[in-house]
Design an enzyme around this catalytic site. Sequence first.
Site: not given
Length: 424
Positions: A40-41, A13, A224, A16
């Site tokens: 979750g990007h 988080d 990650q 990225k």
Amino acid sequence: MKVDVLLGLQWGDEGKGKVVDVLTPKYDVIARFQGGPNAGHTLEINDFKQVLHTIPSGIFHENKANVIGNGVVLDPITFEKEIQSISKHGVDLTKNLFISKKAHLILPTHRLLDAASEEAKGDTKIGSTLKGIGPTYRDKIGRDGLRVGDLLENFEAKYTARVNAHKDLLENYYHYDYKEKLAGLEAEWMKAIEVLKKFNLVDSEHFINDNLTENKSVLAEGAQGTLLDIDFGSYPFVTSSNTICAGACTGLGVAPQRIGKVFGIFKAYCTRVGSGPFPTELHDEVGQKLRDAGHEYGSTTGRPRRCGWLDLVALKYSIMLNGVTELIMMKADVLDTFETINVCVGYEINGEVVEKFPYELNDSVKPVYVELPGWECDLTKLTNQNEFPEEFNNYINFIEDEVGIPITIASVGPNRDQTIILEE
Ligand code: GDP
Ligand code: IMO
Ligand code: MG
């Protein structure tokens, strides 16, 4: 041409997704190399916000190939939902999305096994996102997995054999009540694989290497973060893939000498979601202030993220493991209202101060801090390094001097535009 790699240096988080979106215009191909829908990007593009889980963060730019590599684990259900949500913005995914036939499939029973395994662990649970990541990679390494390419031939028999083995585990090992949950999930999953089959299913290692041969540029997008790496993270509180730069080689089929720049992304402070050690974690109102200012709630699960000061011992370790060539500092604006800012420069372990990341981060690890003055002004409207307050320049210089790698981008807000390129 070389493959540049962009990856997280902390516990995920870091931002990225935002930076991949910002850098995409410079590349022809964007490729995810590991992880799955545990990621979750978040992209904020002017008036809309999109969280991506499986699809690379270059998807909102025209005429760019986005590749889901062999190292990724793919859940057709999440994939279908993501496709629907992206299509609303007029993106033609059938043209610019390519999926490796060697990517492993997350089966409905993998998700249930994840839940059963976490439940069985009780207090020692990992804090998994419960997306089925661990069980899917376990099957892959155990040579029992099913791959996207399997969908094209004799799939039903392979699926039934694998799911029966999982049912046996759920029933007789975990004593987990799965039947009702599985019925719903399975129906959705079967529908979703028909959607998945309509996309470009390719031999992505050839696709990527052919592009390199044709002088096309490739950006590999990590998921990650380094401290969640299966080998080097805070095991067992990690994810189940190699999140480090080497993962881009195995997760895309590119040789090590093909790796070019390595962009290491870090927040100006630290967060972690899920269980496991976190030496600079703040349990007080300062931690809560970071959480509020940074909106630190998980993009995938909505869980509150644990917050703490920047940890340079961990950052140096991550830089070493990845061969980082450029650093990107995210969310500096979150520190805008802090009078002073702490940075961890060592760990005190049983009375001795160490600067090397130890075998294990247990309760005896105490952070040693240097206190720096805060800038106490709004960074979010700045567009140029010349406008930086002196204290913010000092913060950047302090980190660069400690770790020996230049910070080339500073992010001062979630939007695409709130990204400042720094002079060397
Ligand atoms: P990723 O998983 O590394 O892509 O990061 P996430 O999307 O899970 O989390 C990063 C969060 O911070 C998202 O909500 C972003 O919109 C937001 N974000 C990214 N960069 C910045 C920044 O510079 N400042 C602030 N305030 N928010 C940011
Ligand atoms: P992005 O790509 C933050 C964490 C989970 C849990 C551990 C194992 O958005 O940075 P898993 O579901 O992999 O079995 O969970 O890893 N985790 C993440 N934390 N960002 C992520 O991805 C994460 N993906 C997994 O919270 O502690
Ligand atoms: Mg995330």
